[in-house]
Design an enzyme around this catalytic site. Structure first.
Site, PDB file in Angstrom:
ATOM      1  N   LYS A  67       0.833  -1.208   0.000  1.00 34.81           N
ATOM      2  CA  LYS A  67       0.000   0.000   0.000  1.00 34.81           C
ATOM      3  C   LYS A  67       0.870   1.263   0.000  1.00 34.81           C
ATOM      4  CE  LYS A  67      -2.220  -1.403   3.687  1.00 34.81           C
ATOM      5  NZ  LYS A  67      -1.700  -2.788   3.764  1.00 34.81           N
ATOM      6  N   ASP A 112      -1.060   7.080   6.254  1.00 38.09           N
ATOM      7  CA  ASP A 112      -1.098   5.651   6.581  1.00 38.09           C
ATOM      8  C   ASP A 112      -1.964   5.449   7.828  1.00 38.09           C
ATOM      9  OD1 ASP A 112      -0.551   2.988   6.333  1.00 38.09           O
ATOM     10  OD2 ASP A 112       1.495   3.098   7.093  1.00 38.09           O
TER      11      ASP A 112
END
Length: 350
Positions: A67, A112
């Site tokens: 990611k 994040d």
């Protein structure tokens, strides 16, 4: 290639150079997640053709699947400067305002663990994402003054391992939602070949496949195991990591044929031997193992469920017959001790 090796065992990085990073920098270098990658390629090309920034992107899936890497790639493909932070880092709205107003031109902002944003801070994101404006409050009480601040065009890139914990209001503001799934061994084999070339490690296809099969379906785990097996091979005087070398190194690390590590096996054994195979509540497992709930739910369980060793039911966690066979344990007779008082069994939810 002239022989069976993927990389030259005599190739070594310069002695004065730090070990290079392994993250790909462009979509063409990114291996796996084919559907996600192709969709992003279309969205990025269309946005660039219109002269606009990309719509906001949410990336979700288990840890270690890329990611953060994809966020960097998206920014690079859009030729945007990337600013990074994480959900828990924001203590108040002023810190978020500072991040969003740091640059005057178009940019990409990566957050994040976005599911861990403070709810008050999160509310400041709504107008920023939709209208590119943010409200600043100066002073308090009757002297408080409100100012509207226009923002430069930006793409918010959010990453999370817990998509279900993101509020509906925040999730609905992401125009692009991408789910990353575990990698098959064949794709991890390619990733390991690339990483070995960057690190200057001798690695043959069979060694790469052995590492790939035992890497829990994640590139992060694969690269970590490659580095540790490299250490073993170096001390053992082996110039190339073949299947035997990979197996020896991984066995020393406690990584079994399915990729289970000691904590995974302890987790499954606990359910079978102490809770009759389940169902048992996650809180009980956390206390019994001395591990955080997030560690079990985010790191341990996804792979066990994916490989058919664990079931997550409304009543709790249950092991499968495959888990018992893998551990060499007899399948428990479920329900025989329902009234024994053990927490987490039928009749005793945890």
């Amino acid at each position: 290639m002239t022989d069976s090796r993927w990389t030259d065992p005599n190739l070594r990085p310069r002695e004065d150079a730090a070990e290079p990073g392994l993250r790909p920098r462009r979509l063409d270098e990114f291996v796996g997640q084919a559907a996600v990658k192709e969709n992003l390629r279309v969205f990025i090309a269309a946005a660039r053709a219109r002269g606009e920034v990309l719509d906001h992107v949410l990336l979700y899936g288990p840890p270690g699947l890329g990611k953060t890497t994809l966020a960097g790639i998206i920014a690079a493909e859009m030729e945007l400067e990337l600013r990074q932070s994480s959900g828990p880092a924001f203590q108040n709205s002023a810190e978020l305002v500072g991040l969003l107003t740091q640059h005057e031109g178009p940019s990409a902002v990566f957050i994040d663990e976005i599911h861990r944003l403070n709810r008050t801070v999160e509310e400041y994101l709504y107008p920023a994402m939709e209208d590119r404006r943010i409200e600043i409050v100066v002073d308090k009480g009757p002297h408080a003054r409100h100012f509207q601040l226009d923002l430069a065009p930006f793409t918010l890139l959010g990453a999370t391992t817990r998509a279900g914990m993101i509020t509906a209001a925040l999730r609905s503001r992401f125009g692009i939602v991408c789910h990353l799934d575990f990698y098959p061994p064949e794709e991890l084999q390619i990733i390991l070949g690339r990483s070995a070339g960057i690190l200057g490690i001798g690695l043959d296809p069979d060694g790469a496949l052995e590492l790939a099969r035992r890497s829990r379906g994640t590139p992060r785990a694969a690269n970590r195991l490659l580095r540790r097996v490299r250490d073993y091979a170096q001390i053992a005087g082996r110039k190339v990591i073949d299947r035997e070398t990979a197996d020896d190194g991984l066995t020393r690390l406690g990584v079994d044929r399915l990729g289970l590590e000691p904590l995974d096996r302890r987790y499954l054994r606990l359910i079978v031997e102490h809770f009759g195979g389940g169902p048992v509540g996650l809180q009980n497992l956390s206390v019994s193992l001395g591990e955080e709930l997030d560690t079990l739910e985010d790191v341990v369980e996804p792979f066990l469920i994916q490989t058919g060793l664990l079931k997550r039911t409304p009543r709790g966690r249950e092991t499968t017959e495959r888990a018992c066979a893998h551990l060499g344990l007899a399948p428990p007779r479920r329900g025989q001790d329902d009234r024994s008082g053990h927490p987490g069994r039928p009749g005793h939810p945890a």
